[in-house]
Each structure stands twice: as C-alpha cells, then as structure tokens.
Design an enzyme around this catalytic site. Sequence first.
Site, short mmCIF file in Angstrom:
data_model
loop_
_atom_site.label_atom_id
_atom_site.label_comp_id
_atom_site.label_asym_id
_atom_site.label_seq_id
_atom_site.Cartn_x
_atom_site.Cartn_y
_atom_site.Cartn_z
N CYS A 2 -40.27 -31.56 -25.91
CA CYS A 2 -40.41 -30.85 -26.77
C CYS A 2 -41.52 -30.19 -27.68
O CYS A 2 -42.65 -30.93 -26.81
CB CYS A 2 -40.39 -31.74 -28.38
SG CYS A 2 -38.14 -32.86 -27.64
N ARG A 27 -40.68 -25.05 -24.53
CA ARG A 27 -40.76 -26.42 -24.36
C ARG A 27 -39.32 -27.36 -24.93
O ARG A 27 -39.32 -28.25 -24.37
CB ARG A 27 -41.76 -26.80 -25.61
CG ARG A 27 -42.66 -26.97 -25.33
CD ARG A 27 -44.53 -27.53 -26.36
NE ARG A 27 -45.37 -27.50 -25.26
CZ ARG A 27 -45.60 -28.90 -24.78
NH1 ARG A 27 -44.77 -29.37 -24.70
NH2 ARG A 27 -46.73 -28.74 -24.14
N TRP A 74 -35.99 -30.26 -26.95
CA TRP A 74 -35.26 -30.89 -25.53
C TRP A 74 -34.41 -32.06 -25.49
O TRP A 74 -35.63 -33.07 -25.33
CB TRP A 74 -35.97 -30.12 -24.45
CG TRP A 74 -35.07 -30.53 -23.38
CD1 TRP A 74 -34.83 -29.51 -22.67
CD2 TRP A 74 -35.03 -31.40 -22.10
NE1 TRP A 74 -34.47 -29.82 -21.66
CE2 TRP A 74 -34.15 -30.87 -21.31
CE3 TRP A 74 -35.70 -32.76 -22.02
CZ2 TRP A 74 -34.18 -31.05 -19.78
CZ3 TRP A 74 -34.91 -33.49 -20.99
CH2 TRP A 74 -34.14 -32.74 -19.79
N ASN A 98 -43.14 -35.87 -28.99
CA ASN A 98 -42.41 -35.39 -28.01
C ASN A 98 -41.98 -36.26 -27.03
O ASN A 98 -43.83 -36.67 -26.88
CB ASN A 98 -43.35 -33.70 -27.68
CG ASN A 98 -43.36 -33.48 -26.12
OD1 ASN A 98 -42.09 -33.25 -24.80
ND2 ASN A 98 -44.38 -33.28 -25.48
N GLY A 99 -41.38 -36.58 -25.70
CA GLY A 99 -41.49 -37.98 -25.34
C GLY A 99 -40.77 -38.82 -25.27
O GLY A 99 -39.24 -38.64 -25.76
N GLU A 480 -36.65 -22.04 -2.81
CA GLU A 480 -36.99 -20.71 -4.29
C GLU A 480 -35.80 -20.20 -4.88
O GLU A 480 -35.20 -20.03 -6.20
CB GLU A 480 -37.78 -20.06 -4.22
CG GLU A 480 -38.60 -19.75 -5.80
CD GLU A 480 -39.09 -20.50 -6.83
OE1 GLU A 480 -39.10 -19.61 -7.68
OE2 GLU A 480 -38.26 -21.81 -6.85
N LYS A 484 -33.70 -20.74 -8.20
CA LYS A 484 -33.78 -19.25 -9.71
C LYS A 484 -32.15 -19.39 -9.78
O LYS A 484 -31.67 -19.06 -11.06
CB LYS A 484 -34.34 -18.19 -8.76
CG LYS A 484 -35.85 -18.53 -8.79
CD LYS A 484 -35.94 -18.22 -10.42
CE LYS A 484 -37.87 -18.44 -10.69
NZ LYS A 484 -38.11 -19.82 -10.34
N GLU A 487 -30.56 -22.11 -11.92
CA GLU A 487 -31.27 -21.59 -13.17
C GLU A 487 -31.06 -21.32 -14.11
O GLU A 487 -30.44 -21.12 -15.37
CB GLU A 487 -32.68 -21.86 -12.76
CG GLU A 487 -33.84 -22.73 -12.87
CD GLU A 487 -35.07 -22.33 -12.29
OE1 GLU A 487 -35.54 -23.67 -13.31
OE2 GLU A 487 -35.41 -21.54 -11.90
N HIS A 503 -26.76 -27.70 11.78
CA HIS A 503 -26.64 -30.13 11.42
C HIS A 503 -26.48 -29.85 9.95
O HIS A 503 -26.25 -30.92 9.10
CB HIS A 503 -28.61 -29.95 11.43
CG HIS A 503 -29.04 -30.34 12.52
ND1 HIS A 503 -28.80 -31.07 13.43
CD2 HIS A 503 -29.51 -28.74 13.20
CE1 HIS A 503 -29.72 -30.59 14.56
NE2 HIS A 503 -29.89 -29.03 14.99
N LYS A 603 -39.85 -24.84 -20.15
CA LYS A 603 -40.97 -24.36 -19.84
C LYS A 603 -41.24 -25.41 -19.14
O LYS A 603 -42.01 -25.50 -18.51
CB LYS A 603 -41.64 -23.62 -20.58
CG LYS A 603 -42.48 -22.68 -20.05
CD LYS A 603 -41.81 -21.52 -18.98
CE LYS A 603 -42.93 -20.95 -17.54
NZ LYS A 603 -42.22 -20.24 -17.03
#
Length: 608
Positions: A2, A27, A74, A98-99, A480, A484, A487, A503, A603
């Site tokens: 946050c 955030r 968040w 925040n936390g 990646e 992406k 996300e 496999h 972020k």
Amino acid sequence: MCGIVGVLGRIEAAPRIVDSLKRLEYRGYDSAGVATLVDGALVRRRAEGKLRNLEAVLEITPLKGTSGIGHTRWATHGAPTVSNAHPHQAGSVAVVHNGIIENFLELREEIVEAGAVLETDTDTEVVAHLINLALLKGLSAQDAVAAVLPRLKGAFALAMLFAGEDDLLIGARKGSPLAIGHGEGEMFLGSDAIALSPFTDRITYLEEGDWAVITRSGARIFDRGNQPVERPEAKSAVTSNLMDKGNYKHFMAKEIHEQPEVLGHTLSRYFDYSTNQARVAGAEHLNFKNLSRLIVTACGTAYLAGLVSKYWFEKYARLPVDIDIASEFRYRETPVSGQDTALFISQSGETADTLASLRYCKEAGAAIGAIVNVPESTIAREADMVFPTIAGPEIGVASTKAFTCQLAVLAALALQAGRERGVLSAEKERELVAELTEVPSLALKALAAESDIVKLALPLSKADNALYLGRATSYPLALEGALKLKELSYIHAEGYAAGELKHGPIALIDENMPVFVIAPHDAIFEKTVSNMQEVAARGGRIVLITDARGASESGNAAENVVIMPEMSDIVAPIIYALPVQLIAYHTAVFMGTDVDQPRNLAKSVTVE
C-alpha cells in the site's frame, strides 16, 4: 504494498494528498481513502477501487482541513470494500498502514474483550483501537504510540492522525519504507520520495524500527528503543511531474518503446566504449577474483533477470551462481559467510522478501550488491554497492524496461567478473562489448515486428492456456513470457526448458494449445527445433520467435513466425524480451483487461 501519505500543511490537505497518491497507485489500487482534521474532528472519505473513485467522492463531498493522511490499498486482510478501506479510525485516532500485522488475531481478541467494536476485517484496525485504548487511559498521543508499537509483530509503515491535534502527525516503520519530507512551515510523510515529490525534495528516511513525532516545525525521531536519534536529511532527485502516456494508449506500451533509449543510457554507464571494456564502479568491492560462488536473489521478473545472469556469470566468468527466489532464500537457512558476495535485484528497491534476504546475508558478513531502479530505495541504502539501472520511472505494473536494463547491468558485471578472474581474454571482452553496443539499434529493429505480433495476439486472446519453451538464456525468457501473459491477460501460461517437454508438459499439447518457442539461431538451435517438431506432431499451434536464418532452417512446423534481427548470444536475451512483452501486451489489449494495473497486482511488493 500500500501507499501512505501524511500532510501538515498551510493549505487544504485533501487535494494534495490525492495528488501524492496518484504517484503511489502503483503500490495498490483496491481502494483509497483520505482523513483530515476539520475543526479538530477526524473526517474521512473512502472509496472502493481505483483512486479516480475517491476523487469522484471528494468532488461530491469535499474535505476541508490542512492536516491529513491518505492511503491507496493493496488488499491483504479483508476484501477491497469501502469498509475495509483506509484510513481506519477508532475514537480519536485515524491510521493508515502498509504491511501486515502478523499477531492481529491475538490483539483483536484483546481489544474486543476491552469493549471495542470492530467494523472491518483488516489487521490495521487493531492498531487504531490499541492506540485509542491507550489514549482513553490518559496517555498522550506520543506515549500511546510508544506503548503500542512494541506489541506489533510483522511489517508495517504507519501514519497516525489525532483528533484535536492539528499540528501532530506520527509515523513509524518496521520492515516497510517510510520517509519524512521537510517543507517551509509544513511537514510531510510518505512511503517514498515519489510520494513526497509534489511537496519537497528535502527527505529524511526513517531507518528500521524508527518512529517519528512530526509537527510543522520539524520532526523528532526515535529508534526502536525509544531513544532520540538523528537521521540525515538528503536532497531527492525524484521529479515532481506526473508521468504521462504521450501518444501511447498505455504506460506499458510507452515503456516497451522506450527500451532502445534507456538501454543506451544504462549500457553507456557500465561500458567504456573507448576501450570496449566493462567498467562498473564499485564492482571491485564484490571480490569477484576470489569468489567460489555468487549468490543472486530476487522476486518475479527481477528473479528471471538473475536467472539469465547465471548463464552469463558461469559462461564468461566461470563463477558458479546460486540463484534463489527471495521468499524461499530467506527461510531456507542458506549457509552464508563473510567470504560470500550476494547480488539483490529489485526494480523498486523496496521488495520485502528481497530486502529481508539482503539483511540475512549482511548479518552473515557477505558483501552486498544491489541492482535497483530507485537509487534512494531501502535496498540501495542498505547495500554495500549499488548498481542503478537507468530505466527511468516505470509506471506499468508489469516490468518491461526495468527488466531489460537489469539484464544490461548484469551483463556488465558478468564481463567484469570474467576479466577480474582471468578467464575472459581482453580480445573476447572487446568482442562482447562491441556486440552489446548494438543493443539499442537491435531493440529498434525488434520493435518493428510489432505489426506481426498484433496479428497473432488476436487468436491468442481466445485461448485458455499457453506454453512457452526455450533453452539456455531463452529458458528464463520462456518463464518471463508465461508470467507476462498471466499478469496481463489472465490466460493460464507456463514456461518450460524445452528439453523438459517430454518430462510432462507434452501431455498438454493438443490442437488448441498455443506454444511459443523462443529460439535464436545459436549453438543449441537444432535441439530446440527438435522439441518444436514434437509439439507439431501433436497438433500444437506453434509461434516461433527466431531470426531469418532460424526461420529458414526450422521447417514448416510453425503456424506463425516472428522474425528478430540476427545477434550474438549475449545480446539475445535482452532483445528477445521485447517480442515476449509485446505478445502479452497486445493479447491483453484485445481482451480488454487493465494493462497498466492488472487485477490483484501491485508494482512494489512491500509485504510477504
């Protein structure tokens, strides 16, 4: 994750807080809220969803008052609803946080027994109630906070505003960043220098365990033992200007297309083009010459940059690399000693697990290097050596230019390590550096494939699953690419080393499965093509990302081919990141998802 802001100003606080929160929305954007003092009383405005919803509320019911706190959330504890939105209030105190308060259930039982009525599902509300209970016992605001802070387990940055105290703001940090801003007859509090940039460039960073009593005339700072301490004031270079998208539809598109320029800036910092050598200031303190191993730790996309670097350090410097996801490393009780060197990679420089891993290694006596995009961040301040990326502000939640700039820094460190260890000849180093100087122009050429990528993104947007394959440094890029796509588009995707196909993952292949094969024409190209043929034999829809030579030698198994310019092995993972980013971006655009602020993400991950 946050974002928090506090203002003791001379003009109305709410508009200034909202302006600051716009810089902190990266955030979290599940909800937002503001509290100010109006004639000594605490008054709040809160809204579910993004900051624009709070702005709409404030348009209808404005807030007066020159003292206030604000928050963009968040969600951790409790759904993203108005009732769970910060600030939280209990009696005469309002709190933003925040936390995570890890012992909040235990504290919750205690305050309920004391007669408190809880209105939210959050961990933060217990902090407000504990402070209010202390105030009801006759303690001053400062003494109440001093009594409560030692009882909080977990990570937190807190800002607290008190009814009837127009000239008082109290902040505290443990595990989450917090900074004080100094103005002329005004004082500010914020999650980072970005939050404070609209108000001041004079910043004091609270250190671990610090808490501060702030008035308009200044701040008194106390350490975790409640002893007064002095912390230095620094001048921040963070711009106060809000970033804009320019001519692009999204920040992510803008940041993808900024890569040729920012890669040029980063490379020019770390390479001496007059001698074609890596010249990384501070790298000599990493003791590459005498190392038996290098520890690399990060989270998310930054971890994948570190995974690419493992190939480089081991190939060009013959230096074994232990690479870990930070959330695993910090709890695995990894043996670390004063003979070790550890590199930590983080765009924000505030990633909670990465920071905790850094502290673990530092306590063991290891030399600490940090690769960050925010030189004023906590990780940068606590590292022995800082290697900044020159990516500039990255607003899109999904990392693009920060990732490729991290790769550029890591390439420089790998080559310098090779030279210092005596395993990379001067001739070979000059050859590799010369190849890396071509990165900006190669990036421009790679972006020219965007129109082809748009065409294949439309059918991909209708898929439910996707698979990415690659070998060597293309394996981290496969991871990646899958990350992406997940996300941004919320399509389930997995990345695999191409040699692992038989496999297990090959069981997923059918005529509905898009399979992205990342395969520059290199020494293992034929191996990757063999895996691609195995996919084709089972009806998979193949998208091959390769160069012209690779396209001509791959046969006709691919449904689509994205052509990249020809380039050397060391350059490939940097440049091939661009089509991977564009595939995810355009797929998400077709699906209509929020590209810059995907659901459930933030972020800067400042909580476990």
